[in-house]
Design a protein around this motif. Structure first.
Motif, PDB file in Angstrom:
ATOM      1  N   LEU A   1       0.897  -1.080  -0.105  1.00  0.00           N
ATOM      2  CA  LEU A   1       0.047  -0.040   0.075  1.00  0.00           C
ATOM      3  C   LEU A   1       0.869   1.317  -0.020  1.00  0.00           C
ATOM      4  O   LEU A   1       0.560   2.158  -0.437  1.00  0.00           O
ATOM      5  N   ALA A   2       1.929   1.211   0.725  1.00  0.00           N
ATOM      6  CA  ALA A   2       2.779   2.398   0.824  1.00  0.00           C
ATOM      7  C   ALA A   2       3.639   2.466  -0.603  1.00  0.00           C
ATOM      8  O   ALA A   2       3.467   3.730  -1.096  1.00  0.00           O
ATOM      9  N   ALA A   3       4.019   1.610  -1.180  1.00  0.00           N
ATOM     10  CA  ALA A   3       4.597   1.621  -2.438  1.00  0.00           C
ATOM     11  C   ALA A   3       3.615   2.253  -3.567  1.00  0.00           C
ATOM     12  O   ALA A   3       3.807   3.041  -4.214  1.00  0.00           O
ATOM     13  N   ALA A   4       2.373   1.590  -3.418  1.00  0.00           N
ATOM     14  CA  ALA A   4       1.219   2.238  -4.281  1.00  0.00           C
ATOM     15  C   ALA A   4       0.931   3.618  -3.993  1.00  0.00           C
ATOM     16  O   ALA A   4       0.700   4.331  -4.967  1.00  0.00           O
ATOM     17  N   ARG A   5       0.912   4.034  -2.957  1.00  0.00           N
ATOM     18  CA  ARG A   5       0.510   5.429  -2.504  1.00  0.00           C
ATOM     19  C   ARG A   5       1.775   6.276  -3.254  1.00  0.00           C
ATOM     20  O   ARG A   5       1.710   7.340  -3.853  1.00  0.00           O
ATOM     21  N   GLN A   6       2.946   5.903  -3.011  1.00  0.00           N
ATOM     22  CA  GLN A   6       4.209   6.444  -3.420  1.00  0.00           C
ATOM     23  C   GLN A   6       4.137   6.783  -4.997  1.00  0.00           C
ATOM     24  O   GLN A   6       4.564   7.656  -5.483  1.00  0.00           O
ATOM     25  N   LEU A   7       3.958   5.519  -5.605  1.00  0.00           N
ATOM     26  CA  LEU A   7       3.588   5.564  -7.082  1.00  0.00           C
ATOM     27  C   LEU A   7       2.794   6.275  -7.823  1.00  0.00           C
ATOM     28  O   LEU A   7       2.835   7.092  -8.606  1.00  0.00           O
ATOM     29  N   ASP A   8       1.594   6.509  -6.958  1.00  0.00           N
ATOM     30  CA  ASP A   8       0.441   7.212  -7.312  1.00  0.00           C
ATOM     31  C   ASP A   8       0.971   8.838  -7.154  1.00  0.00           C
ATOM     32  O   ASP A   8       0.512   9.784  -8.022  1.00  0.00           O
ATOM     33  N   GLY A   9       1.595   9.212  -6.125  1.00  0.00           N
ATOM     34  CA  GLY A   9       2.144  10.557  -5.707  1.00  0.00           C
ATOM     35  C   GLY A   9       3.044  10.923  -6.932  1.00  0.00           C
ATOM     36  O   GLY A   9       3.205  11.952  -7.562  1.00  0.00           O
ATOM     37  N   VAL A  10       3.928  10.002  -7.266  1.00  0.00           N
ATOM     38  CA  VAL A  10       5.039  10.301  -8.526  1.00  0.00           C
ATOM     39  C   VAL A  10       4.132  10.545  -9.911  1.00  0.00           C
ATOM     40  O   VAL A  10       4.557  11.616 -10.613  1.00  0.00           O
ATOM     41  N   ARG A  11       3.182   9.677 -10.097  1.00  0.00           N
ATOM     42  CA  ARG A  11       2.350   9.670 -11.261  1.00  0.00           C
ATOM     43  C   ARG A  11       1.612  11.126 -11.380  1.00  0.00           C
ATOM     44  O   ARG A  11       1.728  11.811 -12.260  1.00  0.00           O
ATOM     45  N   ARG A  12       1.060  11.484 -10.115  1.00  0.00           N
ATOM     46  CA  ARG A  12       0.513  12.902 -10.039  1.00  0.00           C
ATOM     47  C   ARG A  12       1.493  13.920 -10.477  1.00  0.00           C
ATOM     48  O   ARG A  12       1.046  14.898 -11.015  1.00  0.00           O
ATOM     49  N   ALA A  13       2.545  13.991  -9.714  1.00  0.00           N
ATOM     50  CA  ALA A  13       3.571  15.046  -9.884  1.00  0.00           C
ATOM     51  C   ALA A  13       4.194  15.116 -11.481  1.00  0.00           C
ATOM     52  O   ALA A  13       4.060  16.110 -11.885  1.00  0.00           O
ATOM     53  N   ALA A  14       4.140  13.815 -11.987  1.00  0.00           N
ATOM     54  CA  ALA A  14       4.479  14.010 -13.316  1.00  0.00           C
ATOM     55  C   ALA A  14       3.695  14.693 -14.235  1.00  0.00           C
ATOM     56  O   ALA A  14       3.842  15.156 -15.139  1.00  0.00           O
TER      57      ALA A  14
END
Length: 253
Positions: free
Chosen positions: A51-64
């Motif tokens: 879950l933490a990795a998924a949240r981090q990946l979603d944050g990176v995607r939104r930032a990009a």
């Protein structure tokens, strides 16, 4: 009696063992079938990490996505600024050429081109900032040109421009008539001036119409607006007013 009692005791113990044996086997099986506590904790930790990795990946995607959107907006704004700057520079260059500035002086020098190329290498945001700075400089230059612009009737609208030609011609004969009346009074000279002044509005209009074409030039393919009706009115009104005023003055005298 002792043998029978011993046999009964032995039978009782066997019965107890037989009764207790199956219960012990079921308890061990239940313990073997239930998952260990360590395995449950490991699975929970793995799920939390996922879950933490998924949240981090979603944050990176939104930032990009936000960075890409901001870059696209910067590119669009830079294009609009570039169009505006080019338009303003073209008009400014034309005005400077009309004032006699050499065309070579209106071109950027090699060091200026190099410096501009370095400024353009910083990405869309840097390019947009540079273009906004250029537009501010162009606006300042336009303000300076307007402040120092000489009086040029050729750039005026048609009626005020043509009035500079029709007006003096329309007032010339009426002024002469007023001077003659003031010098001689209501006599033959004034009557002769009034009679001679009757065709003068038409003469003034023709002279003004020709003068507008000679004084104010236009580019090829453009038609000069001589404002014929306006010119005729300008030439006629002073003559009518002065003639009517002199007749009333003569009749009153």
């Amino acid at each position: 009696m002792s043998q029978d009692g011993h046999g009964a005791a032995t039978a009782t113990q066997d019965d107890r063992r037989g009764a207790a044996g199956p219960g012990r086997q079921r308890t061990a099986g239940e313990r073997e079938s239930s998952p260990p506590v360590a395995a449950v904790d490991a699975a929970t930790d793995a799920w939390q990490d996922y879950l933490a990795a998924a949240r981090q990946l979603d944050g990176v995607r939104r930032a990009a996505a936000a960075a890409a959107g901001e870059q696209a907006r910067s590119v669009q704004a830079a294009r609009e600024e570039l169009t505006e700057v080019r338009t303003r520079l073209a008009a400014q260059q034309s005005r400077l050429r009309e004032r006699g500035v050499p065309p070579i002086s209106l071109l950027p020098s090699p060091p200026e081109v190099t410096e501009a190329s370095r400024a353009m290498a910083g990405g869309p945001a840097t390019v947009l900032a540079a273009l906004r700075t250029a537009r501010a400089r162009v606006e300042a230059a336009d303000a300076a040109l307007v402040a120092r612009r000489p009086l040029r009737p050729a750039t005026w609208s048609a009626r005020p421009r043509n009035l500079l030609v029709y007006g003096p011609l329309a007032l010339l004969v009426p002024l002469i008539q007023v001077v003659v009346y003031a010098a001689t009074g209501a006599g033959p000279a004034t009557v002769a001036a009034l009679i001679c002044g009757l065709p003068m509005p038409a003469v003034a209009f023709v002279a003004g119409w020709l003068g507008v074409g000679r004084i104010f030039r236009t580019r090829r393919g453009e038609r000069l607006d001589r404002t014929s009706r306006f010119g005729a009115l300008v030439c006629l009104v002073p003559a009518v007013l002065v003639t009517a005023g002199l007749l009333l003055a003569m009749l009153a005298g």
